[in-house]
Scaffold this motif. Structure first.
Motif, PDB file in Angstrom:
ATOM      1  N   VAL A   1       0.857  -1.045   0.103  1.00 11.09           N
ATOM      2  CA  VAL A   1      -0.096  -0.008   0.006  1.00 11.09           C
ATOM      3  C   VAL A   1       0.967   1.447   0.089  1.00 11.09           C
ATOM      4  O   VAL A   1       0.609   2.358  -0.676  1.00 11.09           O
ATOM      5  N   CYS A   2       2.089   1.206   0.833  1.00 10.38           N
ATOM      6  CA  CYS A   2       2.902   2.232   1.059  1.00 10.38           C
ATOM      7  C   CYS A   2       3.539   2.641  -0.416  1.00 10.38           C
ATOM      8  O   CYS A   2       3.541   3.995  -0.742  1.00 10.38           O
ATOM      9  N   LYS A   3       3.624   1.797  -1.174  1.00 13.10           N
ATOM     10  CA  LYS A   3       4.453   1.952  -2.662  1.00 13.10           C
ATOM     11  C   LYS A   3       3.403   2.577  -3.743  1.00 13.10           C
ATOM     12  O   LYS A   3       3.598   3.641  -4.290  1.00 13.10           O
ATOM     13  N   VAL A   4       2.174   2.277  -3.401  1.00 11.71           N
ATOM     14  CA  VAL A   4       1.160   2.922  -4.181  1.00 11.71           C
ATOM     15  C   VAL A   4       0.858   4.352  -3.823  1.00 11.71           C
ATOM     16  O   VAL A   4       0.574   5.345  -4.548  1.00 11.71           O
ATOM     17  N   LEU A   5       0.781   4.546  -2.505  1.00  9.35           N
ATOM     18  CA  LEU A   5       0.369   5.755  -1.801  1.00  9.35           C
ATOM     19  C   LEU A   5       1.589   6.856  -2.218  1.00  9.35           C
ATOM     20  O   LEU A   5       0.962   7.992  -2.099  1.00  9.35           O
ATOM     21  N   LYS A   6       2.611   6.402  -1.848  1.00 10.85           N
ATOM     22  CA  LYS A   6       3.797   7.287  -1.847  1.00 10.85           C
ATOM     23  C   LYS A   6       3.894   8.187  -3.120  1.00 10.85           C
ATOM     24  O   LYS A   6       3.818   9.603  -2.798  1.00 10.85           O
ATOM     25  N   PRO A   7       3.737   8.076  -4.346  1.00  7.46           N
ATOM     26  CA  PRO A   7       3.577   8.988  -5.426  1.00  7.46           C
ATOM     27  C   PRO A   7       2.411   9.690  -5.161  1.00  7.46           C
ATOM     28  O   PRO A   7       2.760  10.859  -5.725  1.00  7.46           O
ATOM     29  N   LYS A   8       1.302   9.433  -5.091  1.00  6.60           N
ATOM     30  CA  LYS A   8       0.084  10.037  -4.863  1.00  6.60           C
ATOM     31  C   LYS A   8       0.322  11.293  -3.907  1.00  6.60           C
ATOM     32  O   LYS A   8      -0.048  12.252  -4.086  1.00  6.60           O
ATOM     33  N   VAL A   9       1.076  10.968  -2.865  1.00  7.43           N
ATOM     34  CA  VAL A   9       1.189  11.996  -1.750  1.00  7.43           C
ATOM     35  C   VAL A   9       2.145  12.994  -2.307  1.00  7.43           C
ATOM     36  O   VAL A   9       1.914  14.141  -2.040  1.00  7.43           O
ATOM     37  N   ALA A  10       3.323  12.525  -2.922  1.00  7.23           N
ATOM     38  CA  ALA A  10       4.292  13.558  -3.367  1.00  7.23           C
ATOM     39  C   ALA A  10       3.611  14.355  -4.430  1.00  7.23           C
ATOM     40  O   ALA A  10       4.026  15.572  -4.489  1.00  7.23           O
ATOM     41  N   GLU A  11       2.997  13.968  -5.332  1.00  2.86           N
ATOM     42  CA  GLU A  11       1.919  14.709  -6.247  1.00  2.86           C
ATOM     43  C   GLU A  11       1.315  15.687  -5.726  1.00  2.86           C
ATOM     44  O   GLU A  11       1.138  16.928  -6.063  1.00  2.86           O
ATOM     45  N   LEU A  12       0.339  15.337  -4.686  1.00  2.20           N
ATOM     46  CA  LEU A  12      -0.511  16.327  -3.865  1.00  2.20           C
ATOM     47  C   LEU A  12       0.277  17.532  -3.584  1.00  2.20           C
ATOM     48  O   LEU A  12       0.025  18.556  -3.601  1.00  2.20           O
ATOM     49  N   ILE A  13       1.541  17.119  -2.631  1.00  2.00           N
ATOM     50  CA  ILE A  13       2.324  18.151  -1.984  1.00  2.00           C
ATOM     51  C   ILE A  13       2.900  19.111  -3.251  1.00  2.00           C
ATOM     52  O   ILE A  13       3.019  20.198  -2.986  1.00  2.00           O
ATOM     53  N   GLN A  14       3.583  18.380  -4.163  1.00  2.00           N
ATOM     54  CA  GLN A  14       4.059  19.410  -5.167  1.00  2.00           C
ATOM     55  C   GLN A  14       2.996  20.241  -5.512  1.00  2.00           C
ATOM     56  O   GLN A  14       3.479  21.272  -6.125  1.00  2.00           O
ATOM     57  N   GLU A  15       1.707  19.724  -6.009  1.00  2.00           N
ATOM     58  CA  GLU A  15       0.929  20.803  -6.694  1.00  2.00           C
ATOM     59  C   GLU A  15       0.078  21.712  -6.154  1.00  2.00           C
ATOM     60  O   GLU A  15       0.007  22.840  -6.470  1.00  2.00           O
ATOM     61  N   GLU A  16      -0.145  21.052  -4.743  1.00  2.00           N
ATOM     62  CA  GLU A  16      -0.824  21.998  -4.002  1.00  2.00           C
ATOM     63  C   GLU A  16      -0.166  22.643  -2.767  1.00  2.00           C
ATOM     64  O   GLU A  16      -0.675  23.707  -2.230  1.00  2.00           O
ATOM     65  N   PHE A  17       0.830  22.212  -2.397  1.00  2.00           N
ATOM     66  CA  PHE A  17       1.540  22.623  -0.980  1.00  2.00           C
ATOM     67  C   PHE A  17       2.881  22.459  -1.223  1.00  2.00           C
ATOM     68  O   PHE A  17       3.843  21.966  -0.560  1.00  2.00           O
ATOM     69  N   PRO A  18       3.424  23.501  -2.089  1.00  2.00           N
ATOM     70  CA  PRO A  18       4.965  23.316  -2.640  1.00  2.00           C
ATOM     71  C   PRO A  18       5.940  23.846  -1.530  1.00  2.00           C
ATOM     72  O   PRO A  18       7.132  23.392  -1.535  1.00  2.00           O
ATOM     73  N   LYS A  19       5.509  24.306  -0.396  1.00  2.00           N
ATOM     74  CA  LYS A  19       6.283  24.556   0.579  1.00  2.00           C
ATOM     75  C   LYS A  19       6.609  23.658   1.580  1.00  2.00           C
ATOM     76  O   LYS A  19       7.370  23.730   2.659  1.00  2.00           O
ATOM     77  N   VAL A  20       6.044  22.755   1.442  1.00  2.00           N
ATOM     78  CA  VAL A  20       5.962  21.580   2.443  1.00  2.00           C
ATOM     79  C   VAL A  20       7.138  20.530   2.086  1.00  2.00           C
ATOM     80  O   VAL A  20       7.163  20.103   0.791  1.00  2.00           O
ATOM     81  N   LYS A  21       8.106  20.131   2.968  1.00  2.00           N
ATOM     82  CA  LYS A  21       9.250  19.565   2.493  1.00  2.00           C
ATOM     83  C   LYS A  21       8.823  18.045   2.634  1.00  2.00           C
ATOM     84  O   LYS A  21       8.273  17.730   3.751  1.00  2.00           O
TER      85      LYS A  21
END
Length: 111
Positions: free
Chosen positions: A32-52
């Protein structure tokens, strides 16, 4: 992109230095982690770019996981100004995560 964490000191330093940090805790055996990780990365990069983004392999760094009371995979911890603000484990919905990050993010990074 995620910064892979190699020690407890490195993670604690990031928590103190970054205004916003998302810690993604998972294990090698967690599919599940492997599937979720890129989705989380995409969410943060697109909507919350200041989150490390920080990636912690809980099975390799049990001291980091234990120090933050992470006992399940995947677990997401979001820190704002060094304080844990959001904790999500196991069944994590991207929309729910977006809603929960949105408010503190907009308060800290309002322009």
């Amino acid at each position: 992109m995620f910064t892979e964490i190699h020690s407890l000191e490195e993670f604690n330093t990031l928590k103190q230095e970054e205004s916003a940090l998302l810690g993604y805790f998972s294990t090698e055996a967690c599919n599940v982690c492997k599937v979720l990780k890129p989705k989380v990365a995409e969410l943060i990069q697109e909507e919350f770019p200041k989150v490390k983004l920080a990636y912690v392999k809980s099975d390799i760094l049990p001291d980091v996981a234990g120090q933050h009371q992470v006992f399940a995979a995947p677990t997401i911890l979001v820190f704002f100004d060094g304080r844990e603000t959001i904790r999500k484990s196991r069944n994590i919905g991207i929309d729910e995560l977006r809603r929960e990050i949105s408010r503190p993010y907009s308060m800290i990074f309002s322009e």
